[in-house]
Design an enzyme around this catalytic site. Structure first.
Site, mmCIF file in Angstrom:
data_model
loop_
_atom_site.group_PDB
_atom_site.id
_atom_site.type_symbol
_atom_site.label_atom_id
_atom_site.label_comp_id
_atom_site.label_asym_id
_atom_site.label_seq_id
_atom_site.Cartn_x
_atom_site.Cartn_y
_atom_site.Cartn_z
ATOM 1 N N ASP A 81 1.054 -1.130 -0.180
ATOM 2 C CA ASP A 81 0.035 -0.031 0.206
ATOM 3 C C ASP A 81 1.110 1.471 -0.389
ATOM 4 O OD1 ASP A 81 -2.781 0.651 0.984
ATOM 5 O OD2 ASP A 81 -1.404 1.901 1.066
ATOM 6 N N HIS A 87 -10.012 -5.253 -3.103
ATOM 7 C CA HIS A 87 -8.553 -5.279 -2.733
ATOM 8 C C HIS A 87 -8.630 -5.763 -1.171
ATOM 9 C CE1 HIS A 87 -9.868 -1.154 -2.073
ATOM 10 N NE2 HIS A 87 -9.152 -1.258 -1.270
HETATM 11 P P1 5GP Z 1 -9.628 0.963 -0.172
HETATM 12 O O1 5GP Z 1 -10.426 2.708 1.240
HETATM 13 O O2 5GP Z 1 -10.387 1.355 -0.975
HETATM 14 O O3 5GP Z 1 -10.034 0.556 1.440
HETATM 15 O O4 5GP Z 1 -8.237 1.293 0.384
HETATM 16 C C1 5GP Z 1 -7.205 1.886 -0.761
HETATM 17 C C2 5GP Z 1 -5.911 1.850 -0.723
HETATM 18 O O5 5GP Z 1 -5.497 1.820 -1.977
HETATM 19 C C3 5GP Z 1 -5.482 2.785 0.193
HETATM 20 O O6 5GP Z 1 -5.068 2.266 1.418
HETATM 21 C C4 5GP Z 1 -4.653 3.240 -0.696
HETATM 22 O O7 5GP Z 1 -3.695 4.033 0.367
HETATM 23 C C5 5GP Z 1 -3.653 3.088 -1.793
HETATM 24 N N1 5GP Z 1 -3.857 3.096 -3.009
HETATM 25 C C6 5GP Z 1 -4.358 4.591 -3.256
HETATM 26 N N2 5GP Z 1 -3.725 4.167 -4.216
HETATM 27 C C7 5GP Z 1 -2.571 3.520 -4.840
HETATM 28 C C8 5GP Z 1 -1.434 3.667 -5.639
HETATM 29 O O8 5GP Z 1 -1.410 3.978 -6.765
HETATM 30 N N3 5GP Z 1 -0.216 2.387 -5.253
HETATM 31 C C9 5GP Z 1 -0.973 1.446 -3.769
HETATM 32 N N4 5GP Z 1 0.813 1.184 -4.295
HETATM 33 N N5 5GP Z 1 -1.591 2.005 -3.076
HETATM 34 C C10 5GP Z 1 -2.490 2.866 -3.719
#
Ligand code: 5GP
Ligand code: ZN
Length: 125
Positions: A39, A112
């Site tokens: 992440d 995810h």
């Molecule tokens: P959600 O809130 O949708 O469960 O989490 C999405 C996660 O994706 C977040 O923890 C965020 O830091 C991660 N994330 C968003 N964009 C990117 C990216 O471009 N690369 C990586 N490695 N992680 C990402």
């Protein structure tokens, strides 16, 4: 052979771009069905995401054809956590989080699973 006979792709999806290699990521694991990568904003000392390569918006769209793929994510999570430095169960261990929809706190709409591990305290949750 991949479990799903097609990999749905969404051109506007950031995680589909990571799968396609259009956005770089720090990979933890990859096979024909799954990708795991760190992440970008970790909440814990060890924090990686496990995603199906196919574009599935969230847990809410899962159907029986996804059982094998989701099972693979769950079975692999602990092994990958250990490979990233998580201490073994029960002293160490890990947490799995799958934010789903607005009320579930989901920001990226490609399914995810967060895998979090390492010494506490963590940033979030
Ligand atoms: P959600 O809130 O949708 O469960 O989490 C999405 C996660 O994706 C977040 O923890 C965020 O830091 C991660 N994330 C968003 N964009 C990117 C990216 O471009 N690369 C990586 N490695 N992680 C990402
Ligand atoms: Zn996607």
């Amino acid at each position: 052979m991949s479990i799903l006979n097609h990999h749905a792709h969404d051109d506007n999806c950031i995680f589909c771009k990571i799968v396609a290699g259009e956005i770089p990521s720090k990979k933890v694991y990859e096979d024909e069905d799954l990708l795991a990568f760190h992440d970008i904003k970790p909440w814990a000392p060890i924090h990686f995401l496990m995603i199906p390569k196919a574009h599935i918006p969230s847990m809410a769209q899962l159907t029986p054809e996804h059982e094998q793929m989701m099972g693979k994510i769950m079975v692999k999570a602990g092994e990958l956590a250990l490979s990233q430095g998580a201490l073994p169960y029960p002293e160490g261990g890990f947490r799995i989080v799958a934010n789903t929809g607005h009320h579930g706190g989901q920001e990226v709409h490609h399914l995810h699973v967060h895998v979090l591990a390492g010494e506490r305290p963590w940033q979030k949750i």
